[in-house]
Design an enzyme around this catalytic site. Structure first.
Site, PDB file in Angstrom:
ATOM      1  CG  ASN A 280      -1.807   1.071   1.189  1.00  0.00           C
ATOM      2  OD1 ASN A 280      -2.108   1.802   0.294  1.00  0.00           O
ATOM      3  ND2 ASN A 280      -2.848   1.201   2.128  1.00  0.00           N
ATOM      4  CG  ASP A 281       1.556   3.334   3.634  1.00  0.00           C
ATOM      5  OD1 ASP A 281       0.362   3.605   3.223  1.00  0.00           O
ATOM      6  OD2 ASP A 281       1.880   2.944   4.659  1.00  0.00           O
TER       7      ASP A 281
END
Lengths: 474, 117
Positions: free
Chosen positions: A397-398
């Protein structure tokens, strides 16, 4: 005939050289296993040398020692058989054991010297080393236990960072108090209150270890594990100063510098400083509540994803912690094989902080027998991403959030990312519509070229493999 | 004022240490070992950072040396021996699990041609 002391020092010397070679051979997967054998040999020589030394000075309790060895081996063996997804918590647990061992040896030494009224042995330099040893040892012990608990997702340990007012001030206060007690001990090691001061330092260190880790979130675990690794090594160095043992100093320093380098790499990969990782939980929790703006995801079927991938020349897979949680690496291997069979080039883009410890993704993918030549570091793969037809994000994600490049208000602004958004098409497998660990919305998911595949990573990738296999038959 | 005075050799020997105490020498060793550590570790392949950490886990269990010295001391009270024995247990756990799991992981890293059967 040489004296026993000379023999001991010679064994230590060879042991040190073997430890250095052991790490040297880790530079290449081809020679790395030699490194393990060399490390084992070094450790055996170290134990043999020490036993020779204590025997020469009239050692006792050998049966008890043998029992402790046997018990340690009996516990250590199953700990080496854990599934590879559990390696981060196993590592944290063994940092805890290492810290505890150093702390206990320091404690034993202090009370031994104190009981003997051994003024010479409690010289200031040694007491400084003793205090450093027990502080590092015991804070590593509780801190690592807590980190292991968080990684294992033990139910009564909070996963999200725990913060409260004046957190950093009170932590620093505790630390300063421990240092002050340490300074008093250095000046008056034989005072009647010295054992109490020593005990208080132990207690403060135990508490400090817990307080240091509770504000840390899962995404920061790779850095924290590396820092704890360095602490465990440094406590062994301090023990070496206390015991005047150069082998302890060298081996501890090797471990300490390894932990430090890994922490630096992790920090750089997140564009954060040590200080920020350890004391910066506040900003994170604030944005977690603020980023609640609802946007629309565009989802797609696995079938059309399979079709697009089958037509591609270059597919880049970005794995993250979600792949580890879902144990999806073997299904990923199937997709990799099927695509390769169709002549598609498949590469894996590995972000340094993907997962919960340094190198986590590489080990999982290697377990699934994906050749390591196709596991590519972030900096190397980013140049290829504009030519990639498809990027498949699996539970990351990040590390693929373009906000890190463009959005100055984002808490991850400045963090180097994998440029997934530069590929022609992006497919992202995501468990739910909730934001990632850092609690931030990911702009990548809202781009025109991005299609979401919601569901458990293992079942989605499994279905993808079935579709790819099925299409081969028409 | 803190004076960093070296204790006499006899005192340290009597307390179970090894060799002559020379803390300046010890600091030199520490400094050099740290430099060697930095240089060697910087060359470790990023692929292998997880096995590297489990290997250094096992290496930091060198604390077993100190634990042995404490446990085998003949003049120490029982509780000191007990502390040493627990430390031996902890270190051995790390030695055994650290080396075994490192080797287990490293065995999995294969090159292209070795995977293709």
């Amino acid at each position: 005939m040489m004296s026993p002391e000379t023999l001991v020092q010679l064994l230590y010397l060879v042991s040190t050289a073997l430890f250095i070679l052991s790490l040297r051979w880790m530079s290449d997967p081809e020679t790395a296993r030699k490194g393990v054998f060399s490390g084992v040999a070094a450790m055996l020589l170290a134990v043999a040398g020490t036993l020779a030394g204590v025997t020469a000075t009239g050692g006792t309790h050998y049966w008890w020692i043998l029992g402790a060895f046997a018990l340690g081996a009996a516990v250590g063996y199953p700990l080496a058989q854990v599934p590879l997804t559990a390696v981060p918590q196993r590592t944290a647990l063994s940092h805890a054991f290492g810290g505890l061992a150093a702390g206990l040896v320091g404690t034993a030494k202090f009370f031994l010297y104190f009981g003997q009224h051994n003024e010479a042995a409690l010289a200031p330099f040694i007491v400084v080393a003793l205090v450093a040893e027990i502080m590092l040892g015991f804070l590593t012990f509780t801190g690592s236990l807590l980190a292991a608990g968080k990684l294992q997702e033990v139910t009564w340990i909070p996963q999200r960072p725990v913060t409260y007012p004046l957190q950093n001030a009170s932590n620093l206060g505790l630390f300063a108090l421990a240092l002050a007690l340490g300074a008093a001990l250095v000046l008056h090691p034989l005072a009647p209150w010295a054992p109490w001061a020593f005990g208080a330092i132990i207690l403060l260190s135990l508490v400090f270890g817990v307080l240091l880790i509770i504000p840390i979130g899962g995404a920061d675990m790779p850095t924290v594990i590396s820092i704890l690794n360095a602490y465990a090594g440094l406590s062994a160095v301090a023990m070496g100063f206390v015991l005047n043992n150069k082998l302890l100093i060298t081996a501890g320093a090797l471990d300490g510098s390894s932990g430090l380098i890994l922490s630096i790499i992790m920090c750089k990969a997140m564009n954060r400083s040590f200080f920020n990782v350890l004391f910066g939980a506040f900003g994170q929790t604030v944005t977690a509540t603020a980023g609640g703006e609802a946007k629309a995801y565009k989802s797609d079927t696995v079938e059309s994803a399979a079709q697009v991938m089958a037509q591609a020349d270059l597919v880049v897979i970005v794995p993250g912690y979600g792949m580890a949680v879902a144990q999806a690496q073997h299904k990923v291997r199937e997709v990799y094989d099927l695509l390769k069979k169709r002549g598609v080039t498949v590469k894996f883009a590995i972000h340094p902080v993907a997962g919960r410890m340094p190198g986590h993704m590489n080990v999982l993918l290697a377990e699934a027998e994906i050749p390591y030549d196709d596991l590519v570091e972030m900096d190397e793969i980013n140049g290829d991403l504009p030519h990639a037809d498809v990027v498949l994000v699996i539970g990351a994600n990040d590390v693929v959030n373009p906000a890190a490049r463009s959005d100055k208000t984002s808490p991850i602004y400045g963090m180097p990312i994998i440029d997934a958004d530069r590929a022609r098409t992006v497919y992202a497998i995501k468990r739910s519509k909730a934001p990632g660990f850092a609690g931030i919305d990911n702009e990548l998911y809202f781009l025109d070229k991005t299609f979401m595949l919601f569901g458990d990573a293992k079942s989605v990738v499994g279905e993808l493999a079935r579709k790819l296999a099925g299409e081969g038959g028409h | 004022m803190i004076m960093l005075a070296a204790p006499t050799e006899a005192a340290v020997h009597g307390a179970g240490g090894h060799g002559q105490l020379d803390f300046m020498g010890a600091l030199f060793v520490f400094m050099l070992a740290t430099f060697i550590g930095f240089m060697v570790i910087q060359r470790v392949s990023r692929l292998l950072h997880t096995p590297l950490m489990s290997l250094t886990n096992a290496i930091s269990a060198i604390a077993v040396v100190g634990a042995l010295i404490v446990s085998a001391g003949k003049d120490s009270p029982g509780y000191i021996t007990a502390l040493g024995l627990i430390a031996i247990f902890c270190s051995t756990t790390n030695i055994v699990s650290g080396f075994l799991i490192t080797d287990r992981m490293l065995k999995m890293f294969k090159k292209q041609e070795k995977v293709a059967k």
